[in-house]
Structure formats: C-alpha cells, structure tokens
Design a protein around this motif. Structure first.
Motif, PDB file in Angstrom:
ATOM      1  N   SER A   1       0.825  -1.217   0.000  1.00 56.75           N
ATOM      2  CA  SER A   1       0.000   0.000   0.000  1.00 56.75           C
ATOM      3  C   SER A   1       0.856   1.263   0.000  1.00 56.75           C
ATOM      4  CB  SER A   1      -0.931  -0.013   1.218  1.00 56.75           C
ATOM      5  OG  SER A   1      -0.172   0.004   2.420  1.00 56.75           O
ATOM      6  N   LYS A   2       2.048   1.189   0.629  1.00 52.57           N
ATOM      7  CA  LYS A   2       2.928   2.365   0.673  1.00 52.57           C
ATOM      8  C   LYS A   2       3.653   2.565  -0.638  1.00 52.57           C
ATOM      9  CE  LYS A   2       3.904   2.473   5.631  1.00 52.57           C
ATOM     10  NZ  LYS A   2       4.968   2.354   6.679  1.00 52.57           N
ATOM     11  N   HIS A   3       4.214   1.505  -1.192  1.00 49.68           N
ATOM     12  CA  HIS A   3       5.028   1.585  -2.408  1.00 49.68           C
ATOM     13  C   HIS A   3       4.253   1.013  -3.584  1.00 49.68           C
ATOM     14  CE1 HIS A   3       8.441   2.622   0.129  1.00 49.68           C
ATOM     15  NE2 HIS A   3       8.111   1.588   0.908  1.00 49.68           N
ATOM     16  N   LYS A   4       4.166   1.812  -4.637  1.00 54.41           N
ATOM     17  CA  LYS A   4       3.441   1.371  -5.828  1.00 54.41           C
ATOM     18  C   LYS A   4       4.304   0.464  -6.688  1.00 54.41           C
ATOM     19  CE  LYS A   4       0.493   5.470  -6.000  1.00 54.41           C
ATOM     20  NZ  LYS A   4       0.023   6.595  -6.836  1.00 54.41           N
ATOM     21  N   SER A   5       3.691  -0.202  -7.641  1.00 54.27           N
ATOM     22  CA  SER A   5       4.401  -1.138  -8.505  1.00 54.27           C
ATOM     23  C   SER A   5       5.222  -0.381  -9.536  1.00 54.27           C
ATOM     24  CB  SER A   5       3.390  -2.055  -9.205  1.00 54.27           C
ATOM     25  OG  SER A   5       4.040  -2.876 -10.155  1.00 54.27           O
ATOM     26  N   THR A   6       6.288  -1.039 -10.004  1.00 55.49           N
ATOM     27  CA  THR A   6       7.136  -0.441 -11.043  1.00 55.49           C
ATOM     28  C   THR A   6       6.530  -0.576 -12.433  1.00 55.49           C
ATOM     29  OG1 THR A   6       8.366  -2.516 -11.221  1.00 55.49           O
ATOM     30  CG2 THR A   6       9.239  -0.844  -9.718  1.00 55.49           C
ATOM     31  N   GLU A   7       5.481  -1.346 -12.557  1.00 55.94           N
ATOM     32  CA  GLU A   7       4.807  -1.520 -13.854  1.00 55.94           C
ATOM     33  C   GLU A   7       3.675  -0.506 -13.959  1.00 55.94           C
ATOM     34  OE1 GLU A   7       3.512  -5.504 -14.185  1.00 55.94           O
ATOM     35  OE2 GLU A   7       5.548  -6.382 -14.118  1.00 55.94           O
ATOM     36  N   VAL A   8       3.804   0.375 -14.930  1.00 57.37           N
ATOM     37  CA  VAL A   8       2.821   1.444 -15.152  1.00 57.37           C
ATOM     38  C   VAL A   8       2.232   1.250 -16.541  1.00 57.37           C
ATOM     39  CG1 VAL A   8       2.425   3.937 -15.247  1.00 57.37           C
ATOM     40  CG2 VAL A   8       4.128   3.001 -13.667  1.00 57.37           C
ATOM     41  N   LYS A   9       0.899   1.329 -16.633  1.00 58.71           N
ATOM     42  CA  LYS A   9       0.211   1.155 -17.907  1.00 58.71           C
ATOM     43  C   LYS A   9      -0.331   2.498 -18.390  1.00 58.71           C
ATOM     44  CE  LYS A   9      -1.143  -3.649 -17.109  1.00 58.71           C
ATOM     45  NZ  LYS A   9      -2.282  -4.615 -17.021  1.00 58.71           N
ATOM     46  N   LYS A  10      -0.117   2.764 -19.667  1.00 63.15           N
ATOM     47  CA  LYS A  10      -0.586   4.001 -20.288  1.00 63.15           C
ATOM     48  C   LYS A  10      -1.359   3.649 -21.556  1.00 63.15           C
ATOM     49  CE  LYS A  10       1.398   7.437 -17.829  1.00 63.15           C
ATOM     50  NZ  LYS A  10       0.785   8.693 -17.394  1.00 63.15           N
ATOM     51  N   ASP A  11      -2.378   4.473 -21.864  1.00 63.42           N
ATOM     52  CA  ASP A  11      -3.122   4.258 -23.110  1.00 63.42           C
ATOM     53  C   ASP A  11      -2.246   4.533 -24.318  1.00 63.42           C
ATOM     54  OD1 ASP A  11      -5.307   3.621 -21.555  1.00 63.42           O
ATOM     55  OD2 ASP A  11      -6.103   5.676 -21.576  1.00 63.42           O
ATOM     56  N   VAL A  12      -1.455   5.608 -24.238  1.00 63.73           N
ATOM     57  CA  VAL A  12      -0.531   5.960 -25.326  1.00 63.73           C
ATOM     58  C   VAL A  12       0.881   5.865 -24.766  1.00 63.73           C
ATOM     59  CG1 VAL A  12       0.172   7.719 -26.983  1.00 63.73           C
ATOM     60  CG2 VAL A  12      -2.244   7.512 -26.326  1.00 63.73           C
ATOM     61  N   GLU A  13       1.742   5.118 -25.452  1.00 65.74           N
ATOM     62  CA  GLU A  13       3.117   4.950 -24.974  1.00 65.74           C
ATOM     63  C   GLU A  13       3.862   6.291 -25.004  1.00 65.74           C
ATOM     64  OE1 GLU A  13       4.505   2.337 -23.697  1.00 65.74           O
ATOM     65  OE2 GLU A  13       2.747   1.048 -23.972  1.00 65.74           O
TER      66      GLU A  13
ATOM     67  N   ILE B   1      -5.251  14.626 -20.485  1.00 65.02           N
ATOM     68  CA  ILE B   1      -5.330  14.920 -19.052  1.00 65.02           C
ATOM     69  C   ILE B   1      -6.770  14.741 -18.574  1.00 65.02           C
ATOM     70  CG2 ILE B   1      -5.018  16.725 -17.308  1.00 65.02           C
ATOM     71  CD1 ILE B   1      -2.818  17.888 -19.054  1.00 65.02           C
ATOM     72  N   ASP B   2      -6.927  14.082 -17.430  1.00 64.19           N
ATOM     73  CA  ASP B   2      -8.244  13.904 -16.806  1.00 64.19           C
ATOM     74  C   ASP B   2      -8.620  15.215 -16.111  1.00 64.19           C
ATOM     75  OD1 ASP B   2     -10.547  13.071 -15.674  1.00 64.19           O
ATOM     76  OD2 ASP B   2      -9.687  11.390 -14.536  1.00 64.19           O
ATOM     77  N   THR B   3      -9.439  16.017 -16.762  1.00 66.03           N
ATOM     78  CA  THR B   3      -9.768  17.351 -16.241  1.00 66.03           C
ATOM     79  C   THR B   3     -10.528  17.282 -14.922  1.00 66.03           C
ATOM     80  OG1 THR B   3     -11.733  17.342 -17.649  1.00 66.03           O
ATOM     81  CG2 THR B   3      -9.761  18.432 -18.504  1.00 66.03           C
ATOM     82  N   ALA B   4     -11.387  16.268 -14.754  1.00 63.41           N
ATOM     83  CA  ALA B   4     -12.165  16.158 -13.516  1.00 63.41           C
ATOM     84  C   ALA B   4     -11.239  15.896 -12.325  1.00 63.41           C
ATOM     85  CB  ALA B   4     -13.200  15.049 -13.644  1.00 63.41           C
ATOM     86  N   ALA B   5     -10.305  14.945 -12.492  1.00 62.72           N
ATOM     87  CA  ALA B   5      -9.360  14.651 -11.402  1.00 62.72           C
ATOM     88  C   ALA B   5      -8.412  15.822 -11.161  1.00 62.72           C
ATOM     89  CB  ALA B   5      -8.574  13.386 -11.732  1.00 62.72           C
ATOM     90  N   PHE B   6      -8.042  16.523 -12.234  1.00 57.51           N
ATOM     91  CA  PHE B   6      -7.136  17.669 -12.101  1.00 57.51           C
ATOM     92  C   PHE B   6      -7.794  18.804 -11.317  1.00 57.51           C
ATOM     93  CE2 PHE B   6      -5.376  21.665 -13.797  1.00 57.51           C
ATOM     94  CZ  PHE B   6      -4.054  21.491 -13.448  1.00 57.51           C
TER      95      PHE B   6
END
Length: 340
Positions: free
Chosen positions: A31-43, A59-64
């Motif tokens: 829970s403290k440390h995130k995984s080193t594998e990150v997924k993106k829609d566009v590389e 950019i996710d405007t709602a989250a921003f």
C-alpha cells in the motif's frame, strides 16, 4: 504422547502467527510503495540521451480540478517510473561498486540561450609558433635542483632558482665590482614582469579591435620602441607637470601630440523635451539593471596606468637613489611669504 502432540500443536500455531504477520507486513508495504509496472493508453516518447520523456495522453480534467497537487504528483511519479524502466534496459557498466547505465546520444535539439562564442584571436606568440611549427610541450611541475640535490617546484613558493636562495653572485669580467648585482637581478625580474603584463594588455586591445584602448609604451627596460610609442611617451611626459605641459619647451621638429580626450559640450538651458526624456530614461534603465555597469576599457586603462607608475617609481640609479619617488604634495608650489 500427549505432551508431544501438545508441543507440535503450539509450534504450528506460532508458525501460523508468523505467516499472518508477514502477510500483513507485505500488504502494508504494498500500500505504501506502488508497482514499477505502469500502464498508459498511449506509450510515452523517450529521448534517453537528454533524460526526456514526453507524455501525449489526455489529461483527466475532472481529477485535475478535484485535487490538483495529488494528480500532478501521481502523473509525475508514473512518468518518472517509466523513464527509469527504459534507462535500466540500456547496457550497464560497473565502476567502483556502482552500476552505471550508458546513455545514447540525444535526439532532441535544444536551443541555446546565448550565441556560440567567437574564437579568440591568436596572440603574436601563437602566430609565431604556428609559422615555425613549435608545439606546446607540457612541463613537469617538479624540477631537480643541482645545488641542493632535491626536487623543487618550477614556479611559486620555494621554486628553483629563487633569488632568495642565492647568497653569492659572480661579478662579470668587465663589470663594475661596486655595483649591487642582487638588486640588478631584482630589477631585471621586475622589468620582465612588467613587459609580460604590457604584452598581455596589448593582446586584449588587439582582441577587442578598438582604438580607444590606450596602450602605454613598454617598460623602460625595453629598447624596441616604435615611432608611435615614442610620440605617445613624449606627450605623456610633457603633460606630467604642474602646468599640464603649458610651459614645457618643445624640441626642434617635434610633432604636435594628438589629444585623445573629448571636449565636453555644454548643454543649452532650453533643451529639447524629447532629448531630456531620452536621457532620463537612460539613467533609469541603468539604475534598474541587476548587473553593475562595468567599463572594461576604462578598467584596463586604469590598470595599465598603475603598472606604469609602479615601474617608474621603482627605478633605482647607480648611486642607489630612487628616481622619481618624491611626489608633489597637494597644493604645492612656491610660497609667497617670507620666513616666520
């Protein structure tokens, strides 16, 4: 048999408790440390030579708008993690127990803040060395001294051939036996230092390619003065009087010295409004500048004048008297009144 079964049961319970503790620690650490594998829609696009990663995802405007700082930190963490993953896919080298990644050449062209500096103009010695094919050889710092049979620095403190180490000097065959040759060596060294400084300032004037940089004549120890330097030295000598050369007699067929100074033009009482405004704006612009305004030409001229004064007042004649060391006091001159 009953005692054996009870001890085995207690050991099993303790092992289960340890396993539960390990699982809890792993879950908490995950829970403290995130995984080193990150997924993106566009590389992401990477330029590993400049350590640059370009994210083209929307950019996710709602989250921003909801949590700006948290969204930016999460986005930054994911992109940096992807960049580090790409770096560790490169070939690595181990140096002094440290693993280093060999970065390729950068592909992104970065603009320069300032123009490319122009190459410096070669000095007279560099031009002479180039024509004669003389190559600069690196000399060792330490030199063996035949007198003391030890190694000493070539330059600086406790160097080889220091005048302080010489306690006896051989008088030349046709030399004056009553002359102080220790002092003569010091004068020759002082003249050589002044000559090198003069040549350095002359190279600066040549590099700047300006006529306003006034180069004084070389020290008195040098004999190769050209016509321009002799005329300039004569004009300076004539002007170095209380009357600024007004009553100094002229030599026959002496050329008229050119005055390099500019005569100040008095401003009219009724000035143009535009000129006055431009002058005041120029003063404000100089005051608002962060960096100090430095006149390099004036600074170099002042330094050269001080060097010439120090050389002039350090001259010693054959009788051991300092020539030109007596300075006129402020407000000097002949007294009109008699003795009191």
């Amino acid at each position: 048999v009953v005692i054996y079964k009870s001890t085995c049961k207690a050991a099993d319970m303790e092992a289960m408790d340890i396993a539960l503790d390990v699982d809890a620690l792993l879950a908490e650490n995950k829970s403290k440390h995130k995984s080193t594998e990150v997924k993106k829609d566009v590389e992401l696009q990477f330029d590993l030579g400049n350590l640059l990663a370009t994210d083209l995802n929307i950019i996710d405007t709602a989250a921003f708008r909801g949590e700006k700082e948290g969204y930016l930190k999460t986005l930054m963490r994911d992109n940096v993690q992807l960049l580090i993953n790409q770096i560790w896919q490169l070939p690595t080298v181990k140096t002094e127990d440290v693993v280093l990644a060999e970065l390729p050449k950068g592909t992104t062209v970065l603009p320069r803040e300032k123009p490319i500096p122009k190459p410096k103009a070669p000095t007279k010695w560099e031009q002479f060395a180039k024509t004669k094919g003389i190559k600069k050889m690196k000399k060792s710092r330490m030199v063996f001294d035949e007198t003391t049979q030890t190694y000493k620095p070539r330059y600086g403190y406790k160097r080889v051939g220091d005048l302080k180490d010489e306690w006896i000097v051989e008088v030349p065959k046709n030399g004056d036996p009553y002359q102080d040759y220790f002092k003569k060596k010091e004068e020759q060294k002082s003249d050589l230092v002044s000559k090198n400084e003069y040549q350095r300032l002359r190279n600066i004037a040549k590099e700047r390619k300006t006529k306003s940089l006034r180069v004084p004549p070389p020290p008195s120890g040098t004999k190769d003065l050209n016509k321009h330097q002799l005329t300039q030295a004569l004009g300076l000598a004539k002007a170095a009087t209380a009357s600024v050369g007004k009553f100094t007699p002229s030599l026959p067929s002496e050329p008229v010295p050119k005055r390099s100074g500019k005569k100040r033009k008095a401003e009219s009482m009724i000035a143009d409004v535009g000129e006055e405004k431009a002058r005041n704006l120029g003063i404000l612009k100089k005051m608002n500048k962060k960096k100090e305004v430095l006149d390099i030409t004036k600074a170099v001229n002042t330094h050269m004048a001080d060097e010439q004064k120090s050389v002039h007042f350090s001259r010693v004649d054959s009788d051991g008297k300092v020539v030109g060391s007596k300075k006129r006091k402020a407000g000097g001159g002949k007294k009109t009144g008699g003795k009191k």
